[in-house]
Design a protein around this motif. Structure first.
Motif, mmCIF file in Angstrom:
data_model
loop_
_atom_site.group_PDB
_atom_site.id
_atom_site.type_symbol
_atom_site.label_atom_id
_atom_site.label_comp_id
_atom_site.label_asym_id
_atom_site.label_seq_id
_atom_site.Cartn_x
_atom_site.Cartn_y
_atom_site.Cartn_z
ATOM 1 N N UNK A 86 -0.281 -5.259 -10.923
ATOM 2 C CA UNK A 86 -1.664 -5.587 -10.636
ATOM 3 C C UNK A 86 -2.469 -6.595 -11.601
ATOM 4 N N UNK A 87 -2.431 -7.983 -10.827
ATOM 5 C CA UNK A 87 -2.704 -9.019 -11.781
ATOM 6 C C UNK A 87 -3.865 -9.821 -11.069
ATOM 7 N N UNK A 88 -4.625 -10.716 -11.951
ATOM 8 C CA UNK A 88 -5.513 -11.433 -11.527
ATOM 9 C C UNK A 88 -5.564 -12.804 -12.329
ATOM 10 N N UNK A 133 -10.254 -5.126 -3.249
ATOM 11 C CA UNK A 133 -10.112 -4.802 -1.836
ATOM 12 C C UNK A 133 -9.504 -5.631 -0.806
ATOM 13 N N UNK A 134 -8.223 -5.137 -0.271
ATOM 14 C CA UNK A 134 -7.373 -5.806 0.686
ATOM 15 C C UNK A 134 -8.104 -5.955 2.042
ATOM 16 N N UNK A 135 -7.699 -7.072 2.675
ATOM 17 C CA UNK A 135 -8.094 -6.796 4.263
ATOM 18 C C UNK A 135 -7.266 -5.743 4.987
ATOM 19 N N UNK A 136 -7.684 -5.434 6.035
ATOM 20 C CA UNK A 136 -7.023 -4.398 6.770
ATOM 21 C C UNK A 136 -5.400 -4.569 7.095
ATOM 22 N N UNK A 137 -5.359 -6.012 7.299
ATOM 23 C CA UNK A 137 -4.162 -6.484 7.714
ATOM 24 C C UNK A 137 -2.945 -5.885 6.552
ATOM 25 N N UNK A 138 -3.052 -6.280 5.311
ATOM 26 C CA UNK A 138 -2.118 -5.432 4.513
ATOM 27 C C UNK A 138 -1.838 -4.021 4.600
ATOM 28 N N UNK A 139 -2.865 -3.459 5.004
ATOM 29 C CA UNK A 139 -2.667 -1.926 5.154
ATOM 30 C C UNK A 139 -2.138 -1.448 6.532
ATOM 31 N N UNK A 140 -2.391 -2.143 7.457
ATOM 32 C CA UNK A 140 -1.567 -2.075 8.973
ATOM 33 C C UNK A 140 -0.073 -2.434 8.764
ATOM 34 N N UNK A 197 -10.236 -2.528 -10.738
ATOM 35 C CA UNK A 197 -9.465 -1.334 -10.056
ATOM 36 C C UNK A 197 -8.700 -1.633 -9.124
ATOM 37 N N UNK A 198 -7.363 -1.213 -9.056
ATOM 38 C CA UNK A 198 -6.404 -1.321 -8.201
ATOM 39 C C UNK A 198 -6.579 -0.773 -6.885
ATOM 40 N N UNK A 199 -6.275 -1.303 -5.785
ATOM 41 C CA UNK A 199 -6.636 -0.657 -4.455
ATOM 42 C C UNK A 199 -5.669 0.538 -4.028
ATOM 43 N N UNK A 200 -4.612 0.837 -4.779
ATOM 44 C CA UNK A 200 -4.042 1.993 -4.427
ATOM 45 C C UNK A 200 -3.156 2.432 -5.574
#
Length: 187
Positions: free
Chosen positions: A146-148, A163-170, A135-138
Protein backbone atom coordinates in the motif's frame (compact mmCIF):
# COMPACT_ATOMS: atom_id res chain seq x y z
CA UNK A 1 9.95 3.63 -27.71
CA UNK A 2 7.35 6.37 -27.69
CA UNK A 3 4.73 7.26 -25.09
CA UNK A 4 1.40 8.87 -25.86
CA UNK A 5 -2.19 9.15 -24.68
CA UNK A 6 -4.33 6.12 -25.38
CA UNK A 7 -6.74 6.49 -28.28
CA UNK A 8 -9.97 4.54 -28.91
CA UNK A 9 -8.19 2.61 -31.66
CA UNK A 10 -5.79 1.25 -28.98
CA UNK A 11 -8.44 -0.44 -26.81
CA UNK A 12 -8.01 -3.96 -28.24
CA UNK A 13 -4.20 -3.72 -28.11
CA UNK A 14 -4.33 -2.43 -24.50
CA UNK A 15 -6.56 -5.37 -23.54
CA UNK A 16 -4.00 -7.73 -25.12
CA UNK A 17 -1.17 -6.08 -23.15
CA UNK A 18 -3.03 -6.68 -19.88
CA UNK A 19 -4.03 -10.23 -20.80
CA UNK A 20 -0.44 -11.17 -21.62
CA UNK A 21 1.14 -9.08 -18.86
CA UNK A 22 -1.08 -10.40 -16.07
CA UNK A 23 -1.44 -13.90 -17.50
CA UNK A 24 -4.38 -16.23 -17.91
CA UNK A 25 -5.43 -16.18 -14.26
CA UNK A 26 -5.92 -12.43 -13.95
CA UNK A 27 -5.43 -10.82 -17.37
CA UNK A 28 -9.05 -11.00 -18.52
CA UNK A 29 -10.25 -9.40 -15.28
CA UNK A 30 -7.72 -6.56 -15.59
CA UNK A 31 -8.69 -5.98 -19.25
CA UNK A 32 -12.34 -5.76 -18.16
CA UNK A 33 -11.36 -3.41 -15.32
CA UNK A 34 -9.70 -1.05 -17.81
CA UNK A 35 -12.85 -0.98 -19.97
CA UNK A 36 -14.99 -0.27 -16.91
CA UNK A 37 -12.65 2.47 -15.68
CA UNK A 38 -12.87 4.18 -19.08
CA UNK A 39 -16.64 4.36 -18.63
CA UNK A 40 -16.53 5.22 -14.91
CA UNK A 41 -13.86 7.92 -15.18
CA UNK A 42 -13.68 9.47 -18.65
CA UNK A 43 -10.99 11.86 -17.38
CA UNK A 44 -8.67 9.01 -16.35
CA UNK A 45 -5.09 9.32 -17.54
CA UNK A 46 -4.35 6.42 -19.87
CA UNK A 47 -0.93 6.20 -21.53
CA UNK A 48 0.48 3.65 -23.95
CA UNK A 49 4.04 2.77 -24.88
CA UNK A 50 4.75 1.87 -28.49
CA UNK A 51 7.61 0.04 -30.16
CA UNK A 52 7.58 -0.12 -33.97
CA UNK A 53 3.96 1.15 -33.93
CA UNK A 54 2.88 -1.73 -31.66
CA UNK A 55 1.35 -1.04 -28.24
CA UNK A 56 3.60 -2.86 -25.76
CA UNK A 57 2.75 -1.14 -22.47
CA UNK A 58 -0.11 0.65 -20.74
CA UNK A 59 -0.78 2.53 -17.52
CA UNK A 60 -4.08 3.89 -16.26
CA UNK A 61 -4.52 6.42 -13.47
CA UNK A 62 -8.07 7.04 -12.34
CA UNK A 63 -9.88 8.91 -9.60
CA UNK A 64 -10.05 7.81 -6.01
CA UNK A 65 -10.41 9.62 -2.70
CA UNK A 66 -8.88 10.13 0.70
CA UNK A 67 -11.45 10.46 3.45
CA UNK A 68 -9.59 13.15 5.41
CA UNK A 69 -10.90 14.74 8.63
CA UNK A 70 -11.38 18.15 6.93
CA UNK A 71 -13.08 16.85 3.77
CA UNK A 72 -13.01 14.23 1.05
CA UNK A 73 -9.94 14.78 -1.16
CA UNK A 74 -9.90 13.63 -4.77
CA UNK A 75 -6.67 11.74 -5.45
CA UNK A 76 -5.59 9.19 -8.07
CA UNK A 77 -4.84 5.50 -8.15
CA UNK A 78 -2.21 4.14 -10.52
CA UNK A 79 -3.68 0.84 -11.63
CA UNK A 80 -3.24 -1.11 -13.75
CA UNK A 81 0.26 -1.04 -15.23
CA UNK A 82 1.34 -3.75 -17.66
CA UNK A 83 4.01 -4.42 -20.26
CA UNK A 84 3.86 -7.26 -22.78
CA UNK A 85 6.17 -10.01 -21.42
CA UNK A 86 8.66 -9.92 -24.31
CA UNK A 87 9.15 -6.17 -23.71
CA UNK A 88 9.53 -6.34 -19.92
CA UNK A 89 12.77 -5.34 -18.15
CA UNK A 90 13.56 -2.67 -20.74
CA UNK A 91 12.40 0.39 -18.79
CA UNK A 92 8.99 0.66 -20.43
CA UNK A 93 7.00 0.34 -17.19
CA UNK A 94 9.25 2.87 -15.49
CA UNK A 95 8.86 5.31 -18.38
CA UNK A 96 5.06 4.99 -18.18
CA UNK A 97 5.06 5.62 -14.41
CA UNK A 98 7.37 8.66 -14.71
CA UNK A 99 5.26 10.14 -17.53
CA UNK A 100 2.03 9.60 -15.61
CA UNK A 101 3.38 11.17 -12.41
CA UNK A 102 4.72 14.15 -14.35
CA UNK A 103 1.35 14.81 -15.99
CA UNK A 104 -0.53 14.37 -12.72
CA UNK A 105 1.78 16.79 -10.92
CA UNK A 106 1.18 19.37 -13.66
CA UNK A 107 -2.58 18.89 -13.20
CA UNK A 108 -2.36 19.62 -9.47
CA UNK A 109 -3.10 16.11 -8.22
CA UNK A 110 -1.90 15.91 -4.61
CA UNK A 111 -1.53 12.14 -4.09
CA UNK A 112 -1.22 8.98 -6.18
CA UNK A 113 -1.87 5.60 -4.55
CA UNK A 114 -1.20 2.06 -5.71
CA UNK A 115 -0.81 -1.51 -4.60
CA UNK A 116 2.51 -2.90 -5.73
CA UNK A 117 6.05 -4.06 -5.15
CA UNK A 118 7.89 -1.46 -3.01
CA UNK A 119 11.24 -2.48 -4.52
CA UNK A 120 9.96 -1.31 -7.90
CA UNK A 121 7.79 1.68 -7.05
CA UNK A 122 10.15 3.23 -4.48
CA UNK A 123 12.35 4.19 -7.46
CA UNK A 124 9.53 6.48 -8.54
CA UNK A 125 8.95 8.24 -5.24
CA UNK A 126 6.34 5.92 -3.76
CA UNK A 127 6.54 5.18 -0.03
CA UNK A 128 4.53 3.05 2.38
CA UNK A 129 1.27 4.91 2.79
CA UNK A 130 0.58 3.54 6.27
CA UNK A 131 3.75 5.16 7.58
CA UNK A 132 2.32 8.54 6.58
CA UNK A 133 -0.99 7.95 8.37
CA UNK A 134 -3.05 6.66 5.45
CA UNK A 135 -5.42 3.78 6.10
CA UNK A 136 -5.63 1.02 3.49
CA UNK A 137 -9.02 0.19 1.97
CA UNK A 138 -8.93 -3.54 2.74
CA UNK A 139 -7.06 -5.91 5.06
CA UNK A 140 -6.12 -7.92 1.95
CA UNK A 141 -3.80 -5.09 0.86
CA UNK A 142 -0.31 -5.86 2.23
CA UNK A 143 1.13 -3.06 4.36
CA UNK A 144 4.30 -2.89 2.25
CA UNK A 145 2.31 -2.87 -0.99
CA UNK A 146 0.00 0.00 0.00
CA UNK A 147 1.96 2.96 -1.36
CA UNK A 148 1.58 6.63 -2.09
CA UNK A 149 3.48 9.32 -3.98
CA UNK A 150 3.07 12.85 -2.67
CA UNK A 151 3.05 15.44 -5.46
CA UNK A 152 3.46 19.22 -5.36
CA UNK A 153 -0.17 19.96 -4.45
CA UNK A 154 -0.05 17.70 -1.36
CA UNK A 155 -0.74 19.34 2.01
CA UNK A 156 -0.04 17.68 5.36
CA UNK A 157 -3.72 17.66 6.43
CA UNK A 158 -4.54 15.37 3.48
CA UNK A 159 -4.44 12.10 5.37
CA UNK A 160 -7.07 9.50 6.17
CA UNK A 161 -8.59 6.40 4.61
CA UNK A 162 -7.90 5.66 0.95
CA UNK A 163 -11.16 4.97 -0.93
CA UNK A 164 -11.27 3.12 -4.25
CA UNK A 165 -14.12 3.81 -6.68
CA UNK A 166 -16.76 1.09 -6.84
CA UNK A 167 -15.34 -0.22 -10.13
CA UNK A 168 -12.32 -1.76 -8.38
CA UNK A 169 -14.63 -3.56 -5.95
CA UNK A 170 -17.00 -4.73 -8.70
CA UNK A 171 -14.09 -6.45 -10.48
CA UNK A 172 -12.59 -7.75 -7.21
CA UNK A 173 -9.34 -5.90 -7.90
CA UNK A 174 -8.54 -4.73 -4.37
CA UNK A 175 -5.88 -6.60 -2.41
CA UNK A 176 -4.02 -9.80 -3.11
CA UNK A 177 -5.47 -12.47 -5.32
CA UNK A 178 -3.87 -15.16 -7.46
CA UNK A 179 -0.20 -14.78 -8.36
CA UNK A 180 0.34 -11.91 -10.82
CA UNK A 181 3.64 -10.58 -12.18
CA UNK A 182 5.55 -8.33 -9.81
CA UNK A 183 5.96 -4.79 -11.02
CA UNK A 184 9.71 -5.36 -10.88
CA UNK A 185 9.27 -7.64 -13.89
CA UNK A 186 7.94 -4.70 -15.88
CA UNK A 187 11.17 -2.68 -15.84
Amino acid sequence: MSLRSEQARDHAAVADVHRSGFGPGHGDTVAQLVDALRRDDPSALSLVAEEAEEVVGHVMVSRAWVDAPQRLVEVKTLSPLAVTPQWQRRGIGSALVRAALGQLDERGVPLVFLEGDPRYYSRHGFVRAGELGFVKPSPRVPDAGFQVARLSAYESWMTGTFVYPSTFWEYDCVGLRDEVPAASELG
